[in-house]
Design a protein around this motif. Sequence first.
Motif, short mmCIF file in Angstrom:
data_model
loop_
_atom_site.label_atom_id
_atom_site.label_comp_id
_atom_site.label_asym_id
_atom_site.label_seq_id
_atom_site.Cartn_x
_atom_site.Cartn_y
_atom_site.Cartn_z
N LYS B 25 0.87 -1.28 -0.05
CA LYS B 25 -0.04 0.01 0.02
C LYS B 25 1.01 1.12 0.00
CE LYS B 25 -3.88 -1.64 -0.45
NZ LYS B 25 -4.37 -1.34 -1.90
N ILE B 26 1.98 1.26 0.73
CA ILE B 26 2.74 2.49 0.70
C ILE B 26 3.68 2.53 -0.58
CG2 ILE B 26 4.81 3.18 1.87
CD1 ILE B 26 3.79 1.77 4.72
N LYS B 27 3.92 1.42 -1.26
CA LYS B 27 4.70 1.48 -2.39
C LYS B 27 3.61 2.01 -3.43
CE LYS B 27 7.57 -2.39 -1.82
NZ LYS B 27 7.24 -3.92 -1.89
N GLU B 28 2.23 1.94 -3.49
CA GLU B 28 1.49 2.44 -4.44
C GLU B 28 1.36 3.97 -4.13
OE1 GLU B 28 -2.25 0.76 -3.79
OE2 GLU B 28 -1.69 -1.42 -4.03
N ILE B 29 1.81 4.54 -3.05
CA ILE B 29 1.61 6.05 -3.02
C ILE B 29 2.55 6.95 -3.92
CG2 ILE B 29 1.52 7.91 -1.42
CD1 ILE B 29 0.78 5.55 0.58
N ASP B 31 3.63 9.92 -3.78
CA ASP B 31 4.72 10.99 -3.15
C ASP B 31 4.89 10.22 -1.73
OD1 ASP B 31 6.14 12.67 -1.77
OD2 ASP B 31 4.50 14.39 -1.82
N PRO B 32 6.29 9.54 -1.43
CA PRO B 32 6.31 8.64 -0.29
C PRO B 32 6.57 9.63 0.90
CG PRO B 32 8.27 8.94 -1.78
CD PRO B 32 7.21 9.53 -2.43
N ASN B 33 6.83 11.11 0.41
CA ASN B 33 6.84 12.01 1.81
C ASN B 33 5.48 12.62 2.18
OD1 ASN B 33 9.65 11.62 1.97
ND2 ASN B 33 9.87 12.94 -0.17
N ASN B 34 4.33 12.26 1.60
CA ASN B 34 3.02 12.94 1.95
C ASN B 34 2.75 12.21 3.18
OD1 ASN B 34 1.32 10.71 1.36
ND2 ASN B 34 0.82 11.90 -0.60
N PHE B 35 1.79 12.98 4.05
CA PHE B 35 1.28 12.35 5.03
C PHE B 35 0.41 11.27 5.10
CE2 PHE B 35 -1.16 12.26 9.01
CZ PHE B 35 -0.24 12.41 10.24
N TYR B 36 -0.23 10.96 4.00
CA TYR B 36 -0.86 9.74 3.60
C TYR B 36 0.07 8.42 3.86
CZ TYR B 36 -3.74 6.13 1.67
OH TYR B 36 -4.62 4.98 1.23
N SER B 37 1.07 8.79 3.21
CA SER B 37 2.09 7.44 3.28
C SER B 37 2.48 7.24 4.89
CB SER B 37 3.07 8.05 2.53
OG SER B 37 4.13 7.33 2.58
N LYS B 38 2.84 8.32 5.54
CA LYS B 38 2.99 8.50 7.02
C LYS B 38 2.14 7.81 7.80
CE LYS B 38 5.54 11.93 8.56
NZ LYS B 38 6.89 11.43 8.67
N LEU B 39 0.74 8.06 7.26
CA LEU B 39 -0.41 7.56 8.09
C LEU B 39 -0.53 6.12 7.99
CD1 LEU B 39 -2.59 8.58 10.37
CD2 LEU B 39 -4.36 8.50 8.44
N THR B 40 -0.20 5.61 6.84
CA THR B 40 -0.42 4.41 6.52
C THR B 40 0.70 3.42 7.23
OG1 THR B 40 -1.04 4.91 4.22
CG2 THR B 40 -0.40 2.62 4.63
N TYR B 41 1.94 4.05 7.32
CA TYR B 41 3.03 3.53 8.17
C TYR B 41 2.65 3.17 9.64
CZ TYR B 41 7.65 1.95 9.40
OH TYR B 41 8.44 1.20 9.98
N PHE B 42 2.00 4.49 10.24
CA PHE B 42 1.57 4.54 11.57
C PHE B 42 0.76 3.25 11.81
CE2 PHE B 42 2.64 9.03 12.35
CZ PHE B 42 3.35 8.96 13.47
N LEU B 43 -0.31 3.14 10.66
CA LEU B 43 -1.44 2.06 10.82
C LEU B 43 -0.45 0.83 10.63
CD1 LEU B 43 -4.41 1.45 11.34
CD2 LEU B 43 -4.37 1.77 8.60
N LYS B 44 0.45 0.65 9.89
CA LYS B 44 1.22 -0.78 9.89
C LYS B 44 1.80 -1.01 11.26
CE LYS B 44 5.59 -2.62 8.02
NZ LYS B 44 6.72 -2.32 6.91
#
Lengths: 365, 365
Positions: B25-29, B31-44
């Motif tokens: 899911k993170i790879k699909e994003i 822009d890896p620096n945006n907050f959606y990417s970060k939130l997905t990482y928090f959720l992981k």
Amino acid sequence: MDVMQELLDYKKIADPKINEFFDDKIKEIEDPNNFYSKLTYFLKEYTGRGGKRIRPALVYQGHRLFADGSNLDEDYIKELIILSIATELKQAYYLAHDDYIDKSDERRGGPSMHKMLEAWYMTQDGISTEDAIHQGKSMAILAGDLANTFAENIIFKSTLPKDKKYAVLERLNNTDISTLHGQVLDVHSGITPEMSTEEELLNIHLLKSAVYTVESPLLIGAELAGANKEQLEILSEYALLVGKAFQVHDDNLGLFGDEEKLGKPADSDLKEGKKTLLIIKALEKAEALERNVIYYCLGNQDIDSDMIEDVRDIVRSTGSLDYSVNLAKNLISESKEYLNQLEDVNPKAKEFLLAFADYMVARKY
Amino acid sequence: MDVMQELLDYKKIADPKINEFFDDKIKEIEDPNNFYSKLTYFLKEYTGRGGKRIRPALVYQGHRLFADGSNLDEDYIKELIILSIATELKQAYYLAHDDYIDKSDERRGGPSMHKMLEAWYMTQDGISTEDAIHQGKSMAILAGDLANTFAENIIFKSTLPKDKKYAVLERLNNTDISTLHGQVLDVHSGITPEMSTEEELLNIHLLKSAVYTVESPLLIGAELAGANKEQLEILSEYALLVGKAFQVHDDNLGLFGDEEKLGKPADSDLKEGKKTLLIIKALEKAEALERNVIYYCLGNQDIDSDMIEDVRDIVRSTGSLDYSVNLAKNLISESKEYLNQLEDVNPKAKEFLLAFADYMVARKY
């Protein structure tokens, strides 16, 4: 083509289906006096209140574009209408959570979900004001969750074939991922000091609004009617452009709209600190003093109407309002070029969608 | 049968699948620096942290009960394991929203979702404490919504046949309706002065916990393996009894458990004002003075450890603890009678589920 009349006509047939769905859900509850029953009723009132039912109408029009209505039997059309209200329940889900996040007190001329529930808890004996406020918010989160679950439940309950229902469910799932992606970026950008660029903002509009408001409902209808891959791709291009223009126009209304028609104050975007295209472009073009006025007002809950008028003047004088209005118009022109590529489709549905594109940037609320 | 070892073994194969899903899911994003990417990482991190993976393990065991594992190819088993983690993502969805509602700061030995996000926003320049707190809560709501959407996305992405996936999705939808129904009743009862009856409380346990923790995962597995209607009904009876017992035991741990093993304070239920069976029965049997102590402590954030020990003493001396422990044991005995009605099933899976029932009321955390 009178778009408003067409929408109104669809609303008249969709609204009773929304009420029926909720009434059935309430009847299923063993204890009619418990709070789950009450919350379902609150959700019924909230979903039914105001709203133009744009998304359900687009499911219908997307279907009509590729299906010759004269061959369809009444039962099938009835099922299609019921299924279309799933998109309205998804909207209730997003709005309930969104209004909590944005601290919005009003929605569609009434209280927002958490305010409505807070007000109810305020009337109950033995509950402190602080508890009523938190309880209102908690129940609004759960009411949103419930609306989301109900949206999908409508699809499962439908008598349409399972493979068709599976396709609708998958579309809704991908729609949710896009909407949440956009919403997370939007909510994050609302709190950081940095300004988004125009490109970043339009990407948020695409993810957060265009997909679930225009593209997803249209494609759900079109897929059900058997549109092919190429047709779906063209329709998607049209839909995303209209959806982006819709959101740009919505932001314009958020500062320049008629409060009475909007059903909410036309200063809430500014007070919330929303970095709309109006604000981004005005900051680019404004002089230092004017920029200070904007920065002072943005996200400031305590500004008075004179300050708001000052911001409006700056947005006008810098040409930012014109820029935003023209951008929306250009997106709409482009969208219609895509739609005109679709041949051998239902002319009435096509005519509606061409007029609908114009309507989306002309509407006053 | 070592239930803990079996669960641990399953966790070892399920956890890498959870990580892989999130990494994809993170790879699909874009822009890896945006907050959606970060939130997905928090959720992981949040989903992967601690937890026994009971629900995914039950999907697997429910399947194993009716499928002869020796005929199944490796790819199929792999798909089953991936699908099973959908139940873990649903759990993350419920917990993220639940901890916001209950104002819980800790979860699985770390911060709860809203506390984790609040802490991150606290470290960011130009964001006030008040804004960081609200932003933490807002993002926790969205992280929960995202976990829910991802749970269903796992099913859509699976290579299993569509009709099988449709059945799983429908089961998850009905599970959500039950869970939200129970959650709404539970959250409402937490704020009203009235006490629930034992019957009302057990109904909440059934709706809110038993269905999603035990029944739904087991039936998802069993249905995938082709169990018939009668078999599913018997398995459902077993599952709901175990699930109710699990929640009664959970409430017992909530006042008498080992804080270190629980990963959260053993007084939080009391401070939150949770009307558990321990409290309901103690109030029934206690004398006026003791009842006052309980009422004083229930929902009171400021009580000290002496007061908590006083409440524990009252719950013990009134026989309320014994009542609650015995009730859980009786529910488990009854559940095993149902399971024993299932013949011609995989003996290893049956043995696991019999031992699992005992484990659910013996576990210390």
